[in-house]
Write an enzyme that holds these catalytic residues in place. Structure first.
Site, PDB file in Angstrom:
ATOM      1  N   ARG A 151       0.688  -1.266  -0.047  1.00  9.64           N
ATOM      2  CA  ARG A 151      -0.054   0.009  -0.074  1.00  9.64           C
ATOM      3  C   ARG A 151       1.109   1.228  -0.119  1.00  9.64           C
ATOM      4  O   ARG A 151       1.959   1.176   0.585  1.00  9.64           O
ATOM      5  CB  ARG A 151      -0.973  -0.095   1.327  1.00  9.64           C
ATOM      6  CG  ARG A 151      -1.895  -1.017   1.200  1.00  9.64           C
ATOM      7  CD  ARG A 151      -2.869  -1.215   2.319  1.00  9.64           C
ATOM      8  NE  ARG A 151      -3.854  -2.216   2.308  1.00  9.64           N
ATOM      9  CZ  ARG A 151      -3.838  -3.491   2.788  1.00  9.64           C
ATOM     10  NH1 ARG A 151      -2.583  -3.468   3.592  1.00  9.64           N
ATOM     11  NH2 ARG A 151      -4.503  -4.499   2.589  1.00  9.64           N
ATOM     12  N   HIS A 180      10.880  -6.752   2.674  1.00  9.29           N
ATOM     13  CA  HIS A 180      11.196  -6.066   1.326  1.00  9.29           C
ATOM     14  C   HIS A 180      10.778  -6.771   0.161  1.00  9.29           C
ATOM     15  O   HIS A 180      10.659  -8.226   0.286  1.00  9.29           O
ATOM     16  CB  HIS A 180      12.805  -5.798   1.329  1.00  9.29           C
ATOM     17  CG  HIS A 180      13.500  -6.929   1.517  1.00  9.29           C
ATOM     18  ND1 HIS A 180      14.147  -7.269   2.652  1.00  9.29           N
ATOM     19  CD2 HIS A 180      13.975  -7.585   0.379  1.00  9.29           C
ATOM     20  CE1 HIS A 180      14.743  -8.360   2.181  1.00  9.29           C
ATOM     21  NE2 HIS A 180      14.826  -8.530   1.171  1.00  9.29           N
ATOM     22  N   GLU A 233      15.451  -4.375  -2.024  1.00  8.09           N
ATOM     23  CA  GLU A 233      16.838  -4.786  -2.160  1.00  8.09           C
ATOM     24  C   GLU A 233      17.078  -4.821  -3.562  1.00  8.09           C
ATOM     25  O   GLU A 233      16.383  -5.109  -4.436  1.00  8.09           O
ATOM     26  CB  GLU A 233      17.056  -6.282  -1.659  1.00  8.09           C
ATOM     27  CG  GLU A 233      18.476  -6.916  -1.453  1.00  8.09           C
ATOM     28  CD  GLU A 233      18.448  -8.181  -0.729  1.00  8.09           C
ATOM     29  OE1 GLU A 233      19.438  -8.610  -0.561  1.00  8.09           O
ATOM     30  OE2 GLU A 233      17.133  -8.726  -0.604  1.00  8.09           O
TER      31      GLU A 233
END
Length: 265
Positions: A11, A75, A122
């Site tokens: 989101r 991530h 990443e």
């Protein structure tokens, strides 16, 4: 039941700002969009992404000025060619992306940046045949019990553990569908040994697994004692949701490649 990960949903507080960030810095293009009554969903990905590669879904709830990034959410990782990590990181720096964790601080193996809402991205190195530039390599989530988490993915979704890295204070486990294409996205589970608990926040949305038969695969999950969170009937038989032992949501979606829209609506 060993469907690939179809997309990762996060989101965002400002949809246009987020779209500009991903389109400018990761060269993503908008693949499809759905406008709901009080929300907007946008699918993004590289221009030449593989059919088995995962999309990034941005969700914006109208009227939302801020999203909370809980620590249960880790991530997404995106791919750059082997040996070119430093060059692509410097490219991002030249484009004005904030310096978060550079390659040197990560032993030269990977690096991290953040998007406008603080979602961590990443950067990992992969060979060219493992997916398009900037395609999603894996999504990392944190779990409170490694055995339970591994059991969830291996027993309920029939994923295989394809790699692990165990350090002094934490471990990372990577899981993929059986016989997954090189371009497919993996799920990374991070387990910290200190017994900490995590908050979900509303910035983290869900993982979506692409299935062959929504009702049949849902029934299999129920036989395997998966959480009956939002069954197909509750979602107009368009999709369904279960949750893992930590409350991470997993969507089930039966996608028709010939359909005009990537969304089932």
């Amino acid at each position: 039941m060993d469907g690939i990960v179809d997309h990762t949903m996060i989101r965002v507080s400002d949809l246009e700002e987020s779209l500009e960030w991903y389109q400018t810095h990761l060269d993503y293009e908008e693949k499809d969009r759905h406008e709901g009554e009080d929300f907007t969903l946008v699918y993004l990905g590289p221009e030449d992404m593989h059919d088995d590669a995962a999309l990034l879904e941005l969700t914006h709830n109208h009227g939302t000025d801020e999203v909370e990034i809980g620590d249960a959410w880790g991530h997404i990782a995106v791919r750059v060619p082997e040996g070119e990590l430093e060059a692509y990181y410097e490219q991002l720096m030249d484009e004005g992306v904030a310096d978060y964790r550079d390659p040197e601080s990560c032993g030269g193996h990977y690096a991290f940046v953040k998007d406008p809402d603080g979602h961590e991205v990443e950067i990992v190195q992969r060979s060219p045949d493992e997916g398009a530039l900037w395609s999603i390599d894996h999504t990392m989530i944190r779990v409170e019990d490694a055995d339970d988490a591994l059991g969830f993915w291996t027993r309920k979704f029939e994923y295989d553990e394809v790699g692990r890295w165990e350090a002094d204070s934490f471990a990372n486990y990577f899981l993929e569908p059986r016989n997954a294409a090189d371009e497919a996205m993996a799920v990374e589970l991070t387990y910290n040994y200190d017994g900490r608990s995590y908050t979900q926040g509303d910035g983290w949305g869900h993982l979506c697994v692409r299935v062959d038969d929504l009702q049949d695969d849902w029934d299999k999950l129920q036989t395997r004692e998966a959480d009956d969170y939002r069954e197909p009937a509750d979602c107009d038989h368009l999709y369904a949701f279960t949750r893992d032992q930590d409350g991470h949501e997993i969507e089930l979606l039966e996608r028709d490649p010939a359909a005009d829209s990537l969304f089932p609506f």
